[in-house]
Design an enzyme around this catalytic site. Structure first.
Site, PDB file in Angstrom:
ATOM      1  N   ALA A 407     117.735  10.307  47.253  1.00  0.00           N
ATOM      2  CA  ALA A 407     117.961  10.966  48.382  1.00  0.00           C
ATOM      3  C   ALA A 407     116.893  12.005  48.797  1.00  0.00           C
ATOM      4  O   ALA A 407     116.963  12.685  48.242  1.00  0.00           O
ATOM      5  CB  ALA A 407     118.592  11.738  47.875  1.00  0.00           C
ATOM      6  N   GLU A 408     116.338  11.673  49.856  1.00  0.00           N
ATOM      7  CA  GLU A 408     114.662  12.022  49.800  1.00  0.00           C
ATOM      8  C   GLU A 408     115.264  13.358  50.413  1.00  0.00           C
ATOM      9  O   GLU A 408     114.112  14.402  49.742  1.00  0.00           O
ATOM     10  CB  GLU A 408     114.010  11.598  50.638  1.00  0.00           C
ATOM     11  N   PHE A 434     107.539   4.850  48.315  1.00  0.00           N
ATOM     12  CA  PHE A 434     107.236   4.344  49.606  1.00  0.00           C
ATOM     13  C   PHE A 434     106.743   5.484  51.085  1.00  0.00           C
ATOM     14  O   PHE A 434     107.889   6.213  51.051  1.00  0.00           O
ATOM     15  CB  PHE A 434     106.756   3.185  49.987  1.00  0.00           C
ATOM     16  N   ALA A 435     105.540   6.278  51.631  1.00  0.00           N
ATOM     17  CA  ALA A 435     105.467   6.944  52.264  1.00  0.00           C
ATOM     18  C   ALA A 435     106.356   6.700  53.938  1.00  0.00           C
ATOM     19  O   ALA A 435     107.602   7.343  54.457  1.00  0.00           O
ATOM     20  CB  ALA A 435     104.841   7.481  53.159  1.00  0.00           C
ATOM     21  N   ASP A 436     106.621   4.953  53.469  1.00  0.00           N
ATOM     22  CA  ASP A 436     107.263   5.284  54.855  1.00  0.00           C
ATOM     23  C   ASP A 436     109.338   5.130  54.679  1.00  0.00           C
ATOM     24  O   ASP A 436     109.867   5.681  56.104  1.00  0.00           O
ATOM     25  CB  ASP A 436     107.646   2.906  54.984  1.00  0.00           C
ATOM     26  N   PRO A 440     114.124  10.662  55.813  1.00  0.00           N
ATOM     27  CA  PRO A 440     115.044  11.054  55.537  1.00  0.00           C
ATOM     28  C   PRO A 440     114.908  12.359  55.495  1.00  0.00           C
ATOM     29  O   PRO A 440     115.879  13.661  55.658  1.00  0.00           O
ATOM     30  CB  PRO A 440     115.942  10.294  54.912  1.00  0.00           C
ATOM     31  N   HIS A 479     106.723  -0.606  53.874  1.00  0.00           N
ATOM     32  CA  HIS A 479     105.963  -0.382  52.910  1.00  0.00           C
ATOM     33  C   HIS A 479     104.097  -0.522  53.452  1.00  0.00           C
ATOM     34  O   HIS A 479     103.270  -0.976  51.628  1.00  0.00           O
ATOM     35  CB  HIS A 479     106.080  -1.675  51.817  1.00  0.00           C
TER      36      HIS A 479
END
Length: 678
Positions: A407-408, A434-436, A440, A479
């Site tokens: 849950a970013e 991963f930054a991608d 959210p 990724h």
């Protein structure tokens, strides 16, 4: 638990409540007049119909122990919690002395941070995440208190509200979620918002969560519900939802016209349900106060409002010269390595992943009030997807190093909240694996960027947000992307991206010791790269906003960062061998703040500039550097500024596609050679 009712409640307390409710109502009704007179208060969300629950929230809030996150309709809540009518007007008409934001934030956002009546965003419900973060700190530091967070029932449709309730239940946090249910989300009726008639019932299956329903129009039912909620949260260290049934007597705000979606019968019904009038009738019916006493209180409230209005109108307006104040706090200044370089040549070279891991551990030893969490960062011997945090939980314990749900928003939002508890706290988070996958949480990233400015310098999240960034690993979508170009448009965050192990260690140390919010991008393809490995002094530091000249030259300036720094160094060496060209390579290291001085000095010397980065050329961060050079150094240029980066496409998974999309040494070489021959 003490029970409140009309018959036994102390008369002086009843007088106090009636005074607060009368004063609040007078102010609520007067607020639109300021807009009509062009004095401000261009956003006003009337609270009338929420009187009981808002009085109760403020009365239960205990200054010095609790944190309170009121939402934009919580005028009476703020007044009941101790703020003055003058302070509320100062916010409404956006004066420089508004205690919440100094006129920087929207009207009807009442706050007094020094009392921990927190300055919250206009994105309603986002502060539930901050509340959970504060409560986590309360538990860790064994602080007696609760966190109260308030908003309408419709905000519970937001995903981050679910994340906050889920996280608070999982972690057993003393948060009271007050949902003031007036049946509408602006014009959208509750039936279009939630499957359950009472939205709190949607959360009835949560472990460790108590749900209390009350009549938010009734003073005594609301007081009893909030008192029970606070006592339960304190005793059990678990969250509570107080679902308060209210009515919205006025329109959603002064920009809304409720007659377009509510009929006359409904409007007549809600007007009859006016909580203030009900309370007044009860005081008379049960002979707790006389008509004369009530009129005397009403007259006192009227006088206070007149006095508060007079004082607020003469308060100073914000000074336009202050707009650049409180964008970013002053960072930690390196003591030994002031320019972010070192001359150590003896010793073992370390990979970037090792340098980051060892720096995290060193800083955790240096500051015991440092914490880290994220997805997959602390599972036995594993420390994240790339083992960056390996061994940390074993040394520093689960209370300081722990996993978060997938849950970013919750990861970033609770970091914001936890750092509110005490300015000595430093939080490091792995915002996504991963930054991608970070998108959210961008809403909470936005919150973190403008907290310092929005609160007029009264709060800044002391957070280092780590993200494994970039491609060259055959990862494809989610990724391999770069996101710094998009995030760099938001003022209030430092953004750094090292290319070598020593800079990764030095920038991380400076980030963790600094006040403020830092995005720390880690080019994951370099984690175990021999090219990126260096000797790393134990206490190495790198200042923000200081580029590093990786190779000196006189014919062309290449400005770069991250993965492409190594490609550019190889190209520079090739050009020297093939044509005798002298190419200077500048590793900016820090995107925000940007070291324009070093870049400009180089371009003045070479008269030619090439910007190279892994991100897309179109709308990438290099465009800002190119524009700055073109604007400020045009007279020094002997050729157009050029850029090399990715194509304007996603990054493909098949290595053939990835090679076609990402910049490589040959692509950089071709552009650099043409520029040199121009």
């Amino acid at each position: 638990m003490k029970k409140y009712d009309i018959k036994t409640t102390d008369v002086e307390l009843l007088k106090k409540w009636y005074y607060l409710m009368t004063l609040g109502r007078a102010l609520d009704e007067k607020a639109p007049a300021y807009l009509l007179q062009s004095l401000g208060w261009s956003f006003h969300a009337p609270y009338t119909g929420h009187d009981g629950i808002q009085l109760a929230i403020g009365q239960v809030f205990t200054k010095g122990e609790d944190f309170l996150f009121p939402y934009y309709r919580d005028m009476l809540t703020a007044l009941s919690a101790g703020m003055t009518a003058e302070e509320l007007i100062l916010n409404g008409i956006s004066k420089a002395t508004d205690p919440g934001s100094g006129g920087r934030h929207m009207s009807n956002h009442f706050a007094k941070p020094e009392w921990h009546i927190e300055n919250i965003s206009s994105a309603t419900g986002t502060h539930d995440l901050h509340a959970a973060g504060v409560a986590r700190a309360m538990v860790y530091y064994n602080h007696k208190g609760v966190v109260i967070t308030s908003h309408g029932e419709s905000a519970s449709s937001e995903g981050f509200v679910y994340e906050a309730v889920n996280g608070a239940s999982l972690e057993r946090l003393p948060v009271i979620f007050v949902w003031q249910d007036n049946g509408y989300g602006i014009s959208v009726p509750k039936k279009d918002q939630t499957a359950a008639r009472k939205v709190a019932d949607n959360f009835s299956g949560f472990k460790n969560l108590k749900i209390i329903h009350c009549n938010g129009k009734d003073v005594f039912d609301s007081m009893n519900a909030m008192t029970e909620a606070r006592e339960h949260a304190l005793l059990n260290r678990t969250p509570v939802i107080v679902h308060a049934n209210c009515v919205r007597i006025g329109s959603h705000s002064n920009s809304d016209k409720q007659t377009l979606y509510r009929d006359e019968n409904e409007l007549a019904y809600v007007k009859e349900a006016d909580p203030l009038m009900k309370f007044r009738r009860m005081l008379l019916r049960y002979k707790r106060l006389t008509e004369e006493e009530l009129k005397e209180i009403e007259e006192q409230a009227k006088k206070e409002l007149v006095s508060a209005n007079r004082k607020a109108l003469t308060a100073p307006d914000p000074d336009p010269k202050t707009i650049f104040d409180y964008v970013l706090p002053e960072p930690y200044e390196p003591q030994k390595y002031k320019d972010g370089t070192h001359r150590e040549t003896e010793g073992e070279k370390k990979f970037m992943v090792t340098a980051i891991n060892e720096t995290l551990k060193a800083e955790f030893r240096y500051n015991p009030d440092t914490f880290i969490w994220g997805q997959d960062v602390a599972n036995r011997d594993k420390g994240g997807v790339f083992n960056v945090t390996k061994g940390m939980q074993q040394e520093f314990g689960e209370p300081r190093v722990f996993n978060a749900p997938i849950a970013e928003d919750y990861i970033v939002g609770t970091a914001n909240g936890m750092s509110r508890f005490d300015p000595k706290i430093r939080v490091v988070i792995e915002g996504a694996e991963f930054a991608d996958y970070f998108w959210p949480a961008v809403e909470q990233y936005v919150e973190c960027t403008h907290e310092y400015w929005r609160s007029n310098g009264k709060f800044v999240p002391n957070v280092t947000l780590r993200l494994a960034s970039g491609g060259y690993i055959g990862g494809g979508l989610y990724h391999s992307q770069n996101i710094e170009g998009a995030l760099a448009t938001l003022p209030g965050a430092r953004i750094v991206c090292p290319s070598f192990a020593d800079d990764a260690a030095g920038l991380l140390r400076t980030s963790m010791r600094s006040r403020g919010f830092t995005l720390f991008l880690e080019p994951k393809a370099l984690y175990n790269s021999v090219e990126a490995s260096t000797i790393v002094p134990d206490d190495f530091e790198v200042p923000f906003g200081k580029a590093r000249i990786r190779r000196e030259g006189s014919d062309l300036s290449i400005i770069t960062y991250g993965n492409t720094t190594h490609l550019c160094l190889n190209v520079a060496e090739r050009l020297e061998k093939e044509g005798g060209w002298s190419v200077e390579v500048i590793d900016i290291r820090s995107l925000i703040p940007l070291d324009k001085e070093t870049i400009y000095e180089s371009v003045k010397k070479t008269s030619k500039a090439l910007i190279v980065h892994e991100d897309k050329v179109f709308a990438g961060f290099g465009g800002e550097i190119a524009a700055s050079i073109g604007t400020d150094l045009f007279r020094y240029l002997d050729a157009p500024v050029q850029r090399v980066g990715s194509t304007f496409t996603p990054v493909g998974f098949n290595p053939i596609l990835e090679r076609a999309i990402l910049p490589d040494a040959n692509k950089i070489y071709e552009v650099a050679r043409k520029l040199l021959e121009y």
